[in-house]
Scaffold this motif. Structure first.
Motif, PDB file in Angstrom:
ATOM      1  N   PHE A  82       0.852  -1.201   0.000  1.00 33.24           N
ATOM      2  CA  PHE A  82       0.000   0.000   0.000  1.00 33.24           C
ATOM      3  C   PHE A  82       0.883   1.245   0.000  1.00 33.24           C
ATOM      4  N   PRO A  83       1.595   1.473  -1.119  1.00 35.49           N
ATOM      5  CA  PRO A  83       2.615   2.532  -1.117  1.00 35.49           C
ATOM      6  C   PRO A  83       2.074   3.928  -0.823  1.00 35.49           C
ATOM      7  N   VAL A  84       0.839   4.226  -1.233  1.00 37.14           N
ATOM      8  CA  VAL A  84       0.349   5.590  -1.005  1.00 37.14           C
ATOM      9  C   VAL A  84       0.042   5.818   0.476  1.00 37.14           C
ATOM     10  N   LEU A  85      -0.412   4.762   1.168  1.00 35.86           N
ATOM     11  CA  LEU A  85      -0.645   4.896   2.610  1.00 35.86           C
ATOM     12  C   LEU A  85       0.674   5.131   3.331  1.00 35.86           C
ATOM     13  N   ALA A  86       1.711   4.381   2.925  1.00 34.67           N
ATOM     14  CA  ALA A  86       3.021   4.529   3.571  1.00 34.67           C
ATOM     15  C   ALA A  86       3.607   5.902   3.296  1.00 34.67           C
ATOM     16  N   ALA A  87       3.485   6.356   2.035  1.00 34.61           N
ATOM     17  CA  ALA A  87       4.068   7.650   1.672  1.00 34.61           C
ATOM     18  C   ALA A  87       3.391   8.770   2.461  1.00 34.61           C
ATOM     19  N   ALA A 127      -0.122   6.505  16.574  1.00 32.13           N
ATOM     20  CA  ALA A 127      -1.289   6.990  15.836  1.00 32.13           C
ATOM     21  C   ALA A 127      -1.837   5.881  14.941  1.00 32.13           C
ATOM     22  N   THR A 128      -3.163   5.792  14.869  1.00 27.63           N
ATOM     23  CA  THR A 128      -3.800   4.681  14.157  1.00 27.63           C
ATOM     24  C   THR A 128      -4.694   5.164  13.010  1.00 27.63           C
ATOM     25  N   LEU A 129      -4.948   4.232  12.089  1.00 21.63           N
ATOM     26  CA  LEU A 129      -5.898   4.477  10.997  1.00 21.63           C
ATOM     27  C   LEU A 129      -7.264   4.892  11.531  1.00 21.63           C
ATOM     28  N   GLY A 130      -7.749   4.155  12.520  1.00 19.67           N
ATOM     29  CA  GLY A 130      -9.077   4.424  13.063  1.00 19.67           C
ATOM     30  C   GLY A 130      -9.152   5.803  13.699  1.00 19.67           C
ATOM     31  N   GLY A 131      -8.083   6.185  14.374  1.00 18.17           N
ATOM     32  CA  GLY A 131      -8.039   7.518  14.981  1.00 18.17           C
ATOM     33  C   GLY A 131      -8.157   8.593  13.930  1.00 18.17           C
ATOM     34  N   ALA A 132      -7.394   8.449  12.861  1.00 14.88           N
ATOM     35  CA  ALA A 132      -7.442   9.456  11.787  1.00 14.88           C
ATOM     36  C   ALA A 132      -8.856   9.563  11.233  1.00 14.88           C
ATOM     37  N   LEU A 133      -9.527   8.419  11.044  1.00 14.00           N
ATOM     38  CA  LEU A 133     -10.880   8.431  10.491  1.00 14.00           C
ATOM     39  C   LEU A 133     -11.870   9.091  11.450  1.00 14.00           C
ATOM     40  N   ALA A 134     -11.744   8.767  12.733  1.00 11.16           N
ATOM     41  CA  ALA A 134     -12.688   9.315  13.707  1.00 11.16           C
ATOM     42  C   ALA A 134     -12.518  10.819  13.851  1.00 11.16           C
ATOM     43  N   ILE A 135     -11.283  11.306  13.728  1.00  9.57           N
ATOM     44  CA  ILE A 135     -11.015  12.742  13.864  1.00  9.57           C
ATOM     45  C   ILE A 135     -11.510  13.485  12.621  1.00  9.57           C
ATOM     46  N   ASP A 184      -9.981  15.039  10.175  1.00  9.76           N
ATOM     47  CA  ASP A 184      -9.311  16.311   9.865  1.00  9.76           C
ATOM     48  C   ASP A 184      -9.205  16.440   8.344  1.00  9.76           C
ATOM     49  N   PRO A 185      -9.703  17.561   7.774  1.00 12.37           N
ATOM     50  CA  PRO A 185      -9.636  17.698   6.309  1.00 12.37           C
ATOM     51  C   PRO A 185      -8.203  17.728   5.767  1.00 12.37           C
ATOM     52  N   SER A 186      -7.218  17.986   6.636  1.00  9.43           N
ATOM     53  CA  SER A 186      -5.834  18.003   6.151  1.00  9.43           C
ATOM     54  C   SER A 186      -5.112  16.694   6.449  1.00  9.43           C
ATOM     55  N   ALA A 187      -5.834  15.667   6.889  1.00  8.22           N
ATOM     56  CA  ALA A 187      -5.173  14.420   7.307  1.00  8.22           C
ATOM     57  C   ALA A 187      -4.555  13.699   6.110  1.00  8.22           C
ATOM     58  N   ASP A 188      -3.252  13.440   6.220  1.00  3.75           N
ATOM     59  CA  ASP A 188      -2.514  12.829   5.115  1.00  3.75           C
ATOM     60  C   ASP A 188      -3.012  11.413   4.816  1.00  3.75           C
ATOM     61  N   VAL A 189      -3.180  10.615   5.860  1.00 10.82           N
ATOM     62  CA  VAL A 189      -3.545   9.217   5.634  1.00 10.82           C
ATOM     63  C   VAL A 189      -4.980   9.107   5.100  1.00 10.82           C
ATOM     64  N   LEU A 190      -5.852  10.021   5.504  1.00 12.68           N
ATOM     65  CA  LEU A 190      -7.217   9.997   4.949  1.00 12.68           C
ATOM     66  C   LEU A 190      -7.190  10.300   3.452  1.00 12.68           C
ATOM     67  N   THR A 191      -6.315  11.227   3.071  1.00 16.88           N
ATOM     68  CA  THR A 191      -6.185  11.567   1.654  1.00 16.88           C
ATOM     69  C   THR A 191      -5.696  10.349   0.874  1.00 16.88           C
ATOM     70  N   VAL A 248      -6.678  15.301  -2.826  1.00 15.31           N
ATOM     71  CA  VAL A 248      -6.031  16.508  -2.303  1.00 15.31           C
ATOM     72  C   VAL A 248      -6.429  16.720  -0.843  1.00 15.31           C
ATOM     73  N   ALA A 249      -5.428  17.016   0.007  1.00 14.97           N
ATOM     74  CA  ALA A 249      -5.674  17.300   1.426  1.00 14.97           C
ATOM     75  C   ALA A 249      -5.737  18.798   1.665  1.00 14.97           C
ATOM     76  N   ALA A 250      -6.508  19.194   2.654  1.00 10.07           N
ATOM     77  CA  ALA A 250      -6.513  20.557   3.205  1.00 10.07           C
ATOM     78  C   ALA A 250      -7.043  21.604   2.231  1.00 10.07           C
ATOM     79  N   CYS A 251      -7.746  21.173   1.208  1.00 10.36           N
ATOM     80  CA  CYS A 251      -8.278  22.122   0.224  1.00 10.36           C
ATOM     81  C   CYS A 251      -9.781  21.992   0.088  1.00 10.36           C
TER      82      CYS A 251
END
Lengths: 153, 279
Positions: free
Chosen positions: B76-81, B95-103, B105-112, B198-201
């Motif tokens: 999963f290269p894009v998740l790692a990057a 920090a976890t995947l689930g945490g990022a999802l629950a939060i 954040d529109p600028s979250a890298d892993v969500l993007t 795109v993140a944060a936009c």
């Protein structure tokens, strides 16, 4: 019921109610173990860095109850039985990598972690390895030099 | 602290103790508690082994960023990057995947990166399990389709990424910075298709369908050949046009739109180079 954890090889116990507090507060305020420093309490500065079962973490971000039954290492436990310093500590002294000293416990824990994973780091690797640790004295050049020195040994 | 050891116990605790604050890595929850905000007891998920499991394309919600990089980066290269650009090792270890999802954040890298991977989100409650596409799960800034009695269980994506990917980001500094703008690009040379997120936009991370369509139809897949600078600029303009940035402390809307164009060309060039010369 109480929370039992091992800190620097010594078994410790704190009341169960402390489980919702941060590991940092439990170490410093309940157990009087003040080697990990308390600065930002939000994971930005790295001065409270400890290792939990070998993985470094900001102790301020870890609920103490999660550390129950785990092995916690702080900078205070790194020296040998006769007081011999860890190579990273020795190198920081030699290179002049300690100014006010507040970031040093976290820097040592992060640098040790980096060198365990990568014994021969490039400068970029060192920068990346210390990304989570801030030095308000901005003494990074000497800290970098110390990590290079420790890696060479 | 409530410490379930199975997901079944965890969802029951979620239902039975509605004021409990769910915690896994603690990187989001603990700063609030350290400042004295303690609305309820902690519901700790760190002992739930099944949430840490990563099997095929099903990644448990408690998989950490360090594991995305070191253990799962090849598949999963894009998740790692994306994970690599977040905070420092102390935080990525927790920090976890689930945490990022629950939060959310529109600028979250892993969500993007999840959005660019067409990942689905698996949610568990005492009543059962449901799956939602990442794009539907993220409903607004710091808002998501997580019901009061639910826990994030996993993200589900294809067992292996279909091709190379890249993640390009700008923030206040190289490390420890939240994105002012970031772009994830994935390529599927078999299908001759691409995704761009795109993140944060915008209110959530956003996809850029017009750019994806142009890459699919016009990129020199046969070969593959070099990308023309002028063509990359067109892609950049299409990505910028798909964003909805707002000015904030990390940059003006105009800056973010410009960054989206530059970063999408950069990310696409990087991923494409890997397509031409596999590592």
């Amino acid at each position: 019921m109480s929370i039992r954890l091992r800190v620097d090889g010594v078994d410790r116990e704190v009341p169960e109610e402390a489980g919702d507090e941060s590991l940092l507060r439990v170490l410093r305020d309940h157990l009087g173990l003040i080697a990990p420093k308390n600065a930002c309490e939000e994971g930005e500065c790295g001065s409270c860095t400890v290792a939990i079962d070998g993985e470094i973490a900001c102790a301020c971000l870890v609920p103490a109850g999660q550390a129950a039954g785990r092995d916690v290492e702080t900078v205070a436990g790194l020296a040998g039985p006769d007081g011999e310093l860890h190579p990273v500590q020795e190198a920081l002294l030699e290179a002049g990598g300690v100014q006010c000293g507040y970031c040093t416990p976290g820097m040592v824990m992060a640098a040790r972690d980096l060198l365990r994973r990568n014994p021969d780091p490039t400068d970029d690797d060192i920068r990346e390895g210390l990304t989570g640790n801030l030095c308000r004295c901005t003494g990074y050049a000497k800290i970098m030099a110390a990590v290079r020195l420790a890696a060479g040994r | 602290m409530l410490q379930p050891v199975t997901l079944e116990e965890a969802v029951r605790a979620r239902r039975d103790v509605p004021d409990a604050v769910v915690v896994a890595g603690g990187t989001e929850v603990m700063p609030f508690r350290n400042r004295g905000e303690r609305p309820g007891p902690l519901l700790d998920l760190s002992r739930v082994e099944e949430l840490r499991r990563a099997e095929g394309g099903r990644l448990g919600a408690a998989v950490t960023y360090t594991r995305l990089i070191e253990e799962l980066g090849e598949r999963f290269p894009v998740l790692a990057a994306a994970a690599r650009t977040v905070a420092g090792r102390q935080v990525r270890n927790r920090a976890t995947l689930g945490g990022a999802l629950a939060i959310a954040d529109p600028s979250a890298d892993v969500l993007t990166a999840l959005l660019a991977s067409d990942a689905e989100v698996e949610l568990a409650s005492a009543d059962g399990v449901r799956r939602v596409a990442t794009a539907e799960f993220l409903t607004g800034p710091y808002e998501c389709d997580l019901r009061d009695d639910e826990l994030l269980a996993a993200v589900v994506l294809p067992d292996e990424a279909p091709g190379p990917a890249a993640y390009a980001k700008v923030g206040a500094r190289n490390a420890m910075a939240r994105a002012a703008c970031a772009v994830a690009v994935t390529l599927d040379p078999g299908e001759r298709s691409a995704t761009v997120a795109v993140a944060a936009c915008g209110p959530t991370p956003l996809r850029a369908p017009p750019a994806e369509e142009l890459i699919a139809s016009e990129a020199p897949w046969a070969g593959p050949d070099d990308l023309e600078p002028g063509w990359l600029e067109r892609i950049g303009a299409l990505v910028a046009g798909a964003t909805l940035p707002r000015s904030d402390s990390r940059g003006s809307a105009a800056y973010k739109r410009h960054a989206a164009a530059v970063l999408s060309a950069r990310a696409l060039r990087r991923a494409w180079r890997e397509l031409m010369e596999p590592a």
